[in-house]
Design a protein around this motif. Structure first.
Motif, short mmCIF file in Angstrom:
data_model
loop_
_atom_site.label_atom_id
_atom_site.label_comp_id
_atom_site.label_asym_id
_atom_site.label_seq_id
_atom_site.Cartn_x
_atom_site.Cartn_y
_atom_site.Cartn_z
N GLY A 260 -12.95 27.70 23.43
CA GLY A 260 -12.79 28.93 24.20
C GLY A 260 -11.67 29.82 23.71
N ALA A 261 -11.01 29.44 22.62
CA ALA A 261 -9.93 30.27 22.07
C ALA A 261 -10.50 31.56 21.49
CB ALA A 261 -9.17 29.51 21.00
N GLY A 262 -9.72 32.64 21.57
CA GLY A 262 -10.15 33.91 21.02
C GLY A 262 -10.01 33.95 19.51
N ASN A 263 -11.01 34.56 18.84
CA ASN A 263 -10.97 34.75 17.39
C ASN A 263 -10.80 36.22 17.06
OD1 ASN A 263 -11.57 32.01 16.88
ND2 ASN A 263 -13.78 32.39 16.86
N ASP A 264 -10.18 36.48 15.90
CA ASP A 264 -10.08 37.83 15.33
C ASP A 264 -9.31 38.77 16.25
OD1 ASP A 264 -11.60 37.08 12.96
OD2 ASP A 264 -13.33 36.97 14.29
N ASP A 265 -9.80 39.99 16.46
CA ASP A 265 -9.09 40.96 17.28
C ASP A 265 -9.11 40.50 18.74
OD1 ASP A 265 -8.15 43.22 18.64
OD2 ASP A 265 -9.13 44.61 17.27
N PHE B 142 -9.70 40.07 34.66
CA PHE B 142 -9.90 41.40 35.25
C PHE B 142 -8.75 42.34 34.89
CE2 PHE B 142 -9.11 44.34 38.81
CZ PHE B 142 -10.33 45.03 38.84
N ASP B 143 -7.53 41.87 35.06
CA ASP B 143 -6.37 42.70 34.74
C ASP B 143 -6.37 43.11 33.27
OD1 ASP B 143 -5.51 42.49 37.34
OD2 ASP B 143 -3.99 40.97 36.93
N LEU B 144 -6.67 42.16 32.43
CA LEU B 144 -6.67 42.42 30.99
C LEU B 144 -7.79 43.36 30.60
CD1 LEU B 144 -5.10 41.64 28.48
CD2 LEU B 144 -6.59 39.66 28.21
N ALA B 145 -9.00 43.12 31.11
CA ALA B 145 -10.16 43.93 30.75
C ALA B 145 -10.00 45.38 31.17
CB ALA B 145 -11.42 43.33 31.36
N PHE C 183 -17.28 41.34 30.28
CA PHE C 183 -16.58 40.50 31.26
C PHE C 183 -16.67 41.11 32.65
CE2 PHE C 183 -12.86 39.60 33.83
CZ PHE C 183 -12.81 38.22 33.82
N LEU C 184 -16.39 42.40 32.76
CA LEU C 184 -16.42 43.04 34.07
C LEU C 184 -17.81 43.04 34.67
CD1 LEU C 184 -14.02 46.05 33.35
CD2 LEU C 184 -13.52 44.01 34.70
N LEU D 12 -14.47 31.98 30.11
CA LEU D 12 -14.06 32.22 28.72
C LEU D 12 -13.07 33.37 28.66
CD1 LEU D 12 -14.73 31.31 25.80
CD2 LEU D 12 -16.51 33.06 25.77
N GLY D 13 -13.35 34.46 29.38
CA GLY D 13 -12.43 35.60 29.41
C GLY D 13 -11.09 35.24 30.01
N GLU D 14 -11.11 34.40 31.03
CA GLU D 14 -9.86 33.95 31.64
C GLU D 14 -9.03 33.14 30.65
OE1 GLU D 14 -8.77 33.85 35.52
OE2 GLU D 14 -9.44 35.75 34.67
#
Length: 571
Positions: A542-547, A213-216, A557-558, A527-529
């Motif tokens: 669940g790791a993030g790819n690219d940007d 939430f904080d990040l999004a 996510f929100l 996944l977002g967490e």
């Protein structure tokens, strides 16, 4: 929240400024994101005590480097010496130095020039950005190393005084008529902090999935740019890393993401494309302040997304707004029906993988044009919604036409693209009519969006396919794990994406598959967490790819977080 500007740019709502740690130079740069992702963005490199790599052991042994949502600080250990940067306004970057040795080195091209306009004021003309910057120093205690040679400065290095502020203000023609430093640095820091805090709080106060939430909320806020040039209102860029445009299906998800907290901002994500709609009816693929491209298009999901906006707020169903949207989407629907079909008896086709949004999906690997079932399903959905809107607008003849076309395309879709033996829809070559021998892409399951029009057996088979072939520990893979083309970092050949997740989530809800939809939503929130707000995700880890700073990811996510925690975000 602490930000890693190697992954997430430091910026603010409305600003074209961003500050990032760039891997190609291992240094921190003041950047300018005008001109889109093809335009070089680097302006000034930050040098502290002769060092540029703020992640190096030598730097970190002497300094603390910390970035929050509204402030960047470099603090000398065991002293009070500090450099701080804030964005007090959308057009300004303010820097305060207290006791550090600070240089700013320009990344200039030939005609870039630094002109002294007063005792403590300069104008920097950037040709590569087609933008000007007013530089105000708070005292005369600074050094400018900018030797002139015929048409420009050979190099530009600014050395800040030990107790000094520097204010960058960007503009295109004439500088703003404002007084530099009339408000204290602390007051402006506090004001921008409150602005962001108010934004975040408008999304609600639940502590569920707090990291995401904080990040999004920060990524969306900081990726908004102000009205300028071709951007006819505030626009949400995909990212201020390198996806520095607004695209014509990304806009739908970001509109949904902010609709409850800022309906006008959400509505403008549609208006900016309506303002530049081509005579053929097609929307631009992407737009930034200087350029718009019609080289590719994006899938016709705009009515579906706007219908969801209407469900969220009566703001979007106001008759004048609805009529504007209706007329525009009617035009783009006719583009697909008239310009992307051989005739009225044939199905529509894509001429590029990017047209679908699934750029390198396996169904495009054998060549184009491709008749894909997702495209026809989207159009059926769009035609149905247009029919409903036409009735609301008392356009009954048009409503009947839309409904008839939807019925006709539904029959064609099932007759021509459903393979009973394989138990799924297939794609075909538009040139030869032959089935494309790629059956493992999730894109082939997208006719679930019209589940209410499909025979029950087909609907059940799609749902079974999703569960048995595509569901991973973190959501729906874009390519089956059994496919020889499957790659966990293969863009649309396996990774999990925000748009496909939300489209399938909504379709499953409407197909009376609430338990399945809930599971997909919960997985995506986890996944977002875990992976942050990435462009896409490894479906196994669940790791993030690219940007790693993507707005449509943040918006989805929100939206799914709200669904999972079961509350109204306006509370």
């Amino acid at each position: 929240m602490k930000l890693d500007i190697q992954e997430i740019p430091f910026s603010r709502r409305g600003s074209f400024f961003a500050i990032s740690y760039l891997n190609h130079s291992n240094s921190v740069w003041i950047r300018e994101v005008r001109g889109g992702d093809e335009s070089p963005s680097t302006l000034f490199e930050l040098v502290i005590d002769g060092m540029t790599d703020v992640k190096s052991e030598s730097f970190l042994s002497k300094y603390d480097f910390e970035v929050s949502e509204t402030s960047l600080k470099v603090t000398e250990k065991e002293t009070t010496n500090q450099l701080e940067m804030i964005f007090p306004r959308a057009d300004q970057l303010r820097i305060k130095n207290q006791g550090l040795n600070v240089e700013l080195k320009a990344d200039k091209v030939r005609y870039d020039t630094l002109n002294q306009m007063g005792t403590q004021q300069f104008e920097y003309i950037s040709y590569k950005k087609e933008t000007k910057y007013q530089l105000d120093f708070s005292t005369a205690d600074f050094i400018v190393d900018a030797p002139w040679y015929r048409v420009g400065n050979t190099h530009i290095v600014l050395t800040l005084g030990q107790q000094q502020e520097l204010l960058f203000t960007n503009y295109q023609v004439t500088p703003p008529k404002t007084s530099a430093f009339s408000v204290s640095f602390d007051e402006e820091r506090e004001a921008v902090g409150k602005e962001f805090s108010d934004w975040r709080q408008s999304f609600g106060h639940s502590t569920a999935f707090q990291t995401g939430f904080d990040l999004a909320t920060y990524i969306i806020w900081s990726s908004i740019v102000r009205e300028e040039g071709l951007l006819t209102g505030e626009s949400i860029f995909m990212s201020k890393n390198w996806m520095q445009n607004i695209w014509s299906w990304d806009n739908c998800f970001n509109a949904l993401g902010v609709s409850k907290v800022d309906p006008a901002l959400a509505y403008n994500q549609y208006l900016v494309f309506i303002e530049h709609q081509h005579a053929s009816g097609v929307y631009a693929d992407f737009i930034n302040d200087k350029f718009k491209s019609y080289n590719c298009v994006k899938p016709p999901i705009h009515a579906w997304a706007y219908q969801l906006l209407i469900q969220q707020s009566t703001y979007f169903s106001e008759p004048t707004r609805l009529l504007t949207i209706y007329e525009s989407i009617a035009k783009t629907t006719n583009f697909w029906l008239e310009s992307r079909r051989v005739d009225e008896t044939s199905l529509p086709y894509y001429t590029h993988g990017n047209d679908s949004g699934w750029d390198n999906a396996s169904i495009f690997h054998t060549g184009l044009p491709v008749i894909a079932p997702d495209l026809t399903a989207y159009l059926i959905q769009q035609l149905t919604i247009l029919g409903d809107w036409a009735k609301k607008l008392d356009l009954y003849e048009a409503a009947e036409k839309w409904e008839q076309q939807a019925d006709h395309l539904t029959t064609q879709l099932i007759t021509e693209l459903y393979d009973e033996e394989k138990g799924q829809f297939v794609a075909k070559s538009q040139l030869t009519g032959e089935v494309i021998p790629q059956f493992d892409s999730l894109i082939l399951q997208l006719p679930i969006v019209i589940a209410d029009r499909l025979p029950l057996a087909i609907k059940k088979q799609i749902i079974e396919n999703l569960k048995s072939r595509f569901e991973s520990p973190f959501g729906l893979r874009t390519e089956s794990a059994n496919s020889p083309l499957y790659q966990v970092d293969g863009y649309w050949l396996g990774p999990i994406w925000a748009p496909e997740t939300y489209i399938f989530f909504d379709a499953l809800l409407r197909a009376d598959e609430g338990v399945f939809a809930q599971r997909i939503a919960e997985k995506y929130c986890r996944l977002g967490e875990q992976g942050g707000m990435a462009e896409n995700y490894n479906p196994e880890t669940g790791a993030g790819n690219d940007d790693l700073s993507f707005t449509w990811t943040s918006s989805v996510f929100l939206l799914l977080r709200d669904f999972v925690i079961g509350r109204d975000t306006n509370e």
